[in-house]
Design a protein around this motif. Structure first.
Motif, PDB file in Angstrom:
ATOM      1  N   GLY A  62       0.784  -1.028   0.001  1.00  0.00           N
ATOM      2  CA  GLY A  62      -0.012  -0.023   0.173  1.00  0.00           C
ATOM      3  C   GLY A  62       0.779   1.336   0.022  1.00  0.00           C
ATOM      4  N   ALA A  63       2.012   1.296  -0.259  1.00  0.00           N
ATOM      5  CA  ALA A  63       2.905   2.424  -0.303  1.00  0.00           C
ATOM      6  C   ALA A  63       2.687   3.269  -1.434  1.00  0.00           C
ATOM      7  CB  ALA A  63       4.449   2.246  -0.140  1.00  0.00           C
ATOM      8  N   ASN A  64       2.373   2.562  -2.562  1.00  0.00           N
ATOM      9  CA  ASN A  64       1.812   3.306  -3.971  1.00  0.00           C
ATOM     10  C   ASN A  64       0.490   3.294  -4.062  1.00  0.00           C
ATOM     11  OD1 ASN A  64       4.577   1.380  -4.781  1.00  0.00           O
ATOM     12  ND2 ASN A  64       4.509   3.176  -6.014  1.00  0.00           N
ATOM     13  N   TRP A  65      -0.253   4.294  -4.252  1.00  0.00           N
ATOM     14  CA  TRP A  65      -1.598   4.350  -4.520  1.00  0.00           C
ATOM     15  C   TRP A  65      -1.606   3.892  -5.844  1.00  0.00           C
ATOM     16  CZ3 TRP A  65      -0.610  10.266  -3.819  1.00  0.00           C
ATOM     17  CH2 TRP A  65      -0.667  10.730  -5.248  1.00  0.00           C
ATOM     18  N   LEU A  66      -3.156   3.604  -6.217  1.00  0.00           N
ATOM     19  CA  LEU A  66      -3.563   3.222  -7.566  1.00  0.00           C
ATOM     20  C   LEU A  66      -4.804   4.098  -7.848  1.00  0.00           C
ATOM     21  CD1 LEU A  66      -3.153   1.241  -9.994  1.00  0.00           C
ATOM     22  CD2 LEU A  66      -4.974  -0.312  -8.960  1.00  0.00           C
ATOM     23  N   TRP A  67      -4.857   4.708  -9.050  1.00  0.00           N
ATOM     24  CA  TRP A  67      -5.871   5.515  -9.325  1.00  0.00           C
ATOM     25  C   TRP A  67      -6.122   5.483 -10.924  1.00  0.00           C
ATOM     26  CZ3 TRP A  67     -10.006   6.966  -6.558  1.00  0.00           C
ATOM     27  CH2 TRP A  67     -10.814   8.168  -7.280  1.00  0.00           C
ATOM     28  N   ALA A  68      -7.190   5.828 -11.533  1.00  0.00           N
ATOM     29  CA  ALA A  68      -7.296   5.850 -12.825  1.00  0.00           C
ATOM     30  C   ALA A  68      -8.567   6.954 -13.022  1.00  0.00           C
ATOM     31  CB  ALA A  68      -7.873   4.866 -13.579  1.00  0.00           C
ATOM     32  N   TRP A  69      -8.264   8.109 -13.583  1.00  0.00           N
ATOM     33  CA  TRP A  69      -9.323   9.337 -13.914  1.00  0.00           C
ATOM     34  C   TRP A  69      -9.786   8.516 -15.185  1.00  0.00           C
ATOM     35  CZ3 TRP A  69     -11.474  12.270 -10.992  1.00  0.00           C
ATOM     36  CH2 TRP A  69     -11.071  13.185 -10.057  1.00  0.00           C
ATOM     37  N   SER A  70     -11.020   8.443 -15.272  1.00  0.00           N
ATOM     38  CA  SER A  70     -11.813   7.616 -16.194  1.00  0.00           C
ATOM     39  C   SER A  70     -13.060   8.251 -16.747  1.00  0.00           C
ATOM     40  CB  SER A  70     -12.124   6.264 -15.542  1.00  0.00           C
ATOM     41  OG  SER A  70     -10.819   5.601 -15.110  1.00  0.00           O
ATOM     42  N   LEU A  71     -13.742   8.037 -17.655  1.00  0.00           N
ATOM     43  CA  LEU A  71     -14.922   8.563 -18.065  1.00  0.00           C
ATOM     44  C   LEU A  71     -16.077   7.311 -18.030  1.00  0.00           C
ATOM     45  CD1 LEU A  71     -13.512  10.332 -21.467  1.00  0.00           C
ATOM     46  CD2 LEU A  71     -13.803  11.113 -19.281  1.00  0.00           C
ATOM     47  N   ALA A  72     -17.145   7.963 -17.495  1.00  0.00           N
ATOM     48  CA  ALA A  72     -18.263   7.048 -17.426  1.00  0.00           C
ATOM     49  C   ALA A  72     -19.701   7.733 -17.833  1.00  0.00           C
ATOM     50  CB  ALA A  72     -18.425   6.553 -15.791  1.00  0.00           C
ATOM     51  N   VAL A  73     -20.718   6.623 -18.146  1.00  0.00           N
ATOM     52  CA  VAL A  73     -21.857   7.185 -18.577  1.00  0.00           C
ATOM     53  C   VAL A  73     -22.869   6.923 -17.426  1.00  0.00           C
ATOM     54  CG1 VAL A  73     -23.674   7.082 -20.338  1.00  0.00           C
ATOM     55  CG2 VAL A  73     -21.304   6.990 -20.914  1.00  0.00           C
ATOM     56  N   PRO A  74     -23.577   7.951 -16.676  1.00  0.00           N
ATOM     57  CA  PRO A  74     -24.294   7.642 -15.739  1.00  0.00           C
ATOM     58  C   PRO A  74     -25.623   7.287 -16.242  1.00  0.00           C
ATOM     59  CG  PRO A  74     -24.018   9.847 -16.201  1.00  0.00           C
ATOM     60  CD  PRO A  74     -23.163   9.237 -16.766  1.00  0.00           C
ATOM     61  N   THR A  75     -26.448   6.391 -15.615  1.00  0.00           N
ATOM     62  CA  THR A  75     -27.864   5.803 -16.022  1.00  0.00           C
ATOM     63  C   THR A  75     -28.588   7.106 -16.286  1.00  0.00           C
ATOM     64  OG1 THR A  75     -28.343   5.605 -13.801  1.00  0.00           O
ATOM     65  CG2 THR A  75     -27.695   3.784 -14.868  1.00  0.00           C
ATOM     66  N   SER A  76     -28.482   8.113 -15.565  1.00  0.00           N
ATOM     67  CA  SER A  76     -29.534   9.402 -15.911  1.00  0.00           C
ATOM     68  C   SER A  76     -29.077   9.944 -17.175  1.00  0.00           C
ATOM     69  CB  SER A  76     -29.243  10.209 -14.890  1.00  0.00           C
ATOM     70  OG  SER A  76     -28.083  10.657 -14.576  1.00  0.00           O
ATOM     71  N   SER A  77     -28.028   9.589 -17.947  1.00  0.00           N
ATOM     72  CA  SER A  77     -27.880  10.325 -19.253  1.00  0.00           C
ATOM     73  C   SER A  77     -28.979  10.277 -20.188  1.00  0.00           C
ATOM     74  CB  SER A  77     -26.568   9.718 -19.831  1.00  0.00           C
ATOM     75  OG  SER A  77     -26.117  10.190 -21.148  1.00  0.00           O
ATOM     76  N   ARG A  78     -29.154  11.496 -20.920  1.00  0.00           N
ATOM     77  CA  ARG A  78     -30.398  11.652 -21.551  1.00  0.00           C
ATOM     78  C   ARG A  78     -29.849  10.943 -23.233  1.00  0.00           C
ATOM     79  NH1 ARG A  78     -31.999  17.889 -21.380  1.00  0.00           N
ATOM     80  NH2 ARG A  78     -29.906  17.812 -20.998  1.00  0.00           N
ATOM     81  N   HIS A  79     -28.402  11.051 -23.441  1.00  0.00           N
ATOM     82  CA  HIS A  79     -28.068  10.582 -24.558  1.00  0.00           C
ATOM     83  C   HIS A  79     -26.786   9.261 -24.401  1.00  0.00           C
ATOM     84  CE1 HIS A  79     -29.944  14.012 -25.974  1.00  0.00           C
ATOM     85  NE2 HIS A  79     -29.570  14.862 -25.231  1.00  0.00           N
ATOM     86  N   PRO A  80     -27.183   8.437 -23.896  1.00  0.00           N
ATOM     87  CA  PRO A  80     -26.222   7.279 -23.404  1.00  0.00           C
ATOM     88  C   PRO A  80     -25.581   6.728 -24.849  1.00  0.00           C
ATOM     89  CG  PRO A  80     -28.547   6.279 -23.296  1.00  0.00           C
ATOM     90  CD  PRO A  80     -28.525   7.777 -23.654  1.00  0.00           C
ATOM     91  N   GLN A  81     -25.824   6.577 -26.031  1.00  0.00           N
ATOM     92  CA  GLN A  81     -25.092   5.935 -27.035  1.00  0.00           C
ATOM     93  C   GLN A  81     -24.275   7.016 -27.447  1.00  0.00           C
ATOM     94  OE1 GLN A  81     -25.046   2.866 -27.654  1.00  0.00           O
ATOM     95  NE2 GLN A  81     -26.643   2.702 -26.036  1.00  0.00           N
ATOM     96  N   PRO A  82     -24.656   8.263 -27.656  1.00  0.00           N
ATOM     97  CA  PRO A  82     -23.396   9.254 -28.221  1.00  0.00           C
ATOM     98  C   PRO A  82     -22.379   9.427 -27.081  1.00  0.00           C
ATOM     99  CG  PRO A  82     -25.748  10.010 -28.645  1.00  0.00           C
ATOM    100  CD  PRO A  82     -25.885   8.821 -27.925  1.00  0.00           C
ATOM    101  N   ALA A  83     -22.870   9.290 -25.770  1.00  0.00           N
ATOM    102  CA  ALA A  83     -21.929   9.545 -24.595  1.00  0.00           C
ATOM    103  C   ALA A  83     -21.047   8.284 -24.979  1.00  0.00           C
ATOM    104  CB  ALA A  83     -22.767   9.412 -23.319  1.00  0.00           C
TER     105      ALA A  83
END
Length: 437
Positions: free
Chosen positions: A292-313
């Motif tokens: 645990g001396a090194n952290w692990l992270w990823a800034w990532s892109l996600a599509v919320p279920t509330s998105s009005r345009h999920p396919q273009p997103a």
């Protein structure tokens, strides 16, 4: 013939009429350099997808987390794509707040680094696509260290870091011995501090889910952290997080900096860094264990279920995290500027190795070394290195971060800060039903 011409004319009229317009998707993201570059390159996506227009909402890290979390939890339709990390992915996917990404075969999911892919998947399904991944490492000024007769091994101890920070601190030259995150927040000061706690043999919760914030590892880690910044850190450290410290380091104001591996390309770029070519890279420090001396992270892109345009997103998410996007950045800005920490193919690329070989191996080793399911010396019930993947953690992390910042600025003592932190964590865990009285 006349009927066919009439139908064609009607179709063209519909497409050119004001009623027909491209679908607008709204992307919420953080204000760091890689994300700003993505915004600059978005016209490439829009030209390839003329039926989609992208509107950006760009916020600093804490503001992004707060606003996006509030909107997603309420089912608001403000954002079609959100920038989140591994913590949110794990928690929100289980709550049903995110749509699976489901990229096409050409996306090559198997090319993603295993630790990054696992951290963004729930029950084997990818719920966020990594824009860039990171662990943590120690950056240091090789020229200053050599002049002082200091050398760092592949993974120094915090004791060695303390001694070096003291010797390299040079107020007359405007060089601070060490720079560390001080801004309160579970993803700000706590991201760094939790790796210190882990390295001292500590943990967030024991196997009964009881907080452990008044234990010896926490006291030792927080005491050292406060000492480092109060004695040899920059003034106003409690206001500094990643962006502020990157600016200081690139300006030659920090002799040592422990932070995200993603900064390696920026500090090595002569176009923006006055210390390019004079920076050394090692694994993050430890005290009694490297777990645990090194952290692990990823800034990532996600599509919320509330998105009005999920396919273009989803189409935008796939584009922005693809091999093709990496190649686009390389063409536009050079291989030193590509987002890293996500794909095997990036590290295997000879062009990338030519410009990033001096730090790429250390970066990939740091990411590959992390196991979020086994990140503490004593057994822990939670997933995560610098966070615990439970809904209550965000509130706890913010509260503890504020207490640590208070100790850093001298408004309270380390003992008082940890006592208050323990009480706050205990209160949240009891309210969450993890244990009774």
């Amino acid at each position: 013939m006349r009927a066919s011409f009439f139908r064609l004319a009607c179709s063209l009229a519909v497409l050119s009429s004001p009623a027909w317009a491209a679908t607008e998707i709204v992307v919420a993201t953080v204000n760091n350099e890689h994300m700003i570059e993505m915004q600059r390159l978005t016209p490439h996506f829009e030209r390839a997808n003329p039926d989609i227009r992208v509107r950006w909402v760009t916020l600093e890290e804490a503001g992004l987390r707060q606003r996006v979390a509030t909107d997603v939890a309420r089912g608001a339709t403000r954002y079609d794509v959100v920038t989140i990390g591994m913590y949110e992915t794990q928690v929100w996917a289980r709550k049903g707040w995110l749509r699976p990404i489901e990229p096409p075969p050409a996306y090559d999911v198997d090319d993603l680094l295993p630790a990054i892919r696992a951290g963004l998947s729930v029950d084997g399904r990818l719920y966020a696509a990594p824009f860039y991944g990171e662990s943590s490492m120690l950056y240091y000024r090789r020229d200053l260290a050599a002049r002082a007769g200091i050398s760092f091994g592949e993974r120094p101890t915090w004791r060695e870091v303390r001694a070096a920070a003291e010797r390299l601190n040079d107020p007359a030259a405007g060089v601070h011995g060490i720079c560390l995150r001080g801004k309160p927040g579970w993803g700000d000061n706590m991201a760094l501090l939790l790796t210190m706690v882990n390295g001292f043999g500590g943990q967030w919760f024991d196997m009964a889910w009881r907080p452990q914030l008044e234990t010896r590892p926490w006291r030792e880690a927080v005491t050292l952290y406060v000492e480092l910044l109060q004695r040899w850190g920059p003034p106003g450290s409690a206001a500094n997080s990643y962006n502020e410290l990157l600016t200081l380091f690139r300006a030659g104001r920090c002799a040592i900096w422990v932070d995200a591996t993603i900064a390696a390309g920026f500090v090595s770029d002569p176009a923006g860094s006055s210390v390019a070519g004079r920076v050394g890279f090692t694994q993050a420090p430890y005290a009694v264990t490297t777990k645990g001396a090194n952290w692990l992270w990823a800034w990532s892109l996600a599509v919320p279920t509330s998105s009005r345009h999920p396919q273009p997103a989803r189409r935008f998410v796939t584009w922005a995290t693809s091999k093709e996007y990496t190649a686009l950045v390389a063409r536009e800005r050079g291989w030193a500027a590509v987002p890293t920490g996500t794909r095997r193919s990036t590290y295997a690329n000879p062009a990338f190795q030519r410009v990033a070989g001096h730090f790429a191996a250390a970066e990939k080793k740091a990411i590959d070394s992390v196991d979020p399911g086994d990140s503490t010396l004593p057994r822990s019930p939670y997933q995560g290195v610098q966070y615990a993947a439970i809904p209550e953690f965000q509130t706890i992390g913010v509260a503890v971060g504020q207490q640590i910042a208070a100790a850093l600025t001298g408004r309270t003592t380390v003992e008082q800060a940890l006592r208050a932190s323990q009480a706050a964590a205990d209160r949240e865990m009891r309210a969450g039903g993890y244990y009774g009285n």
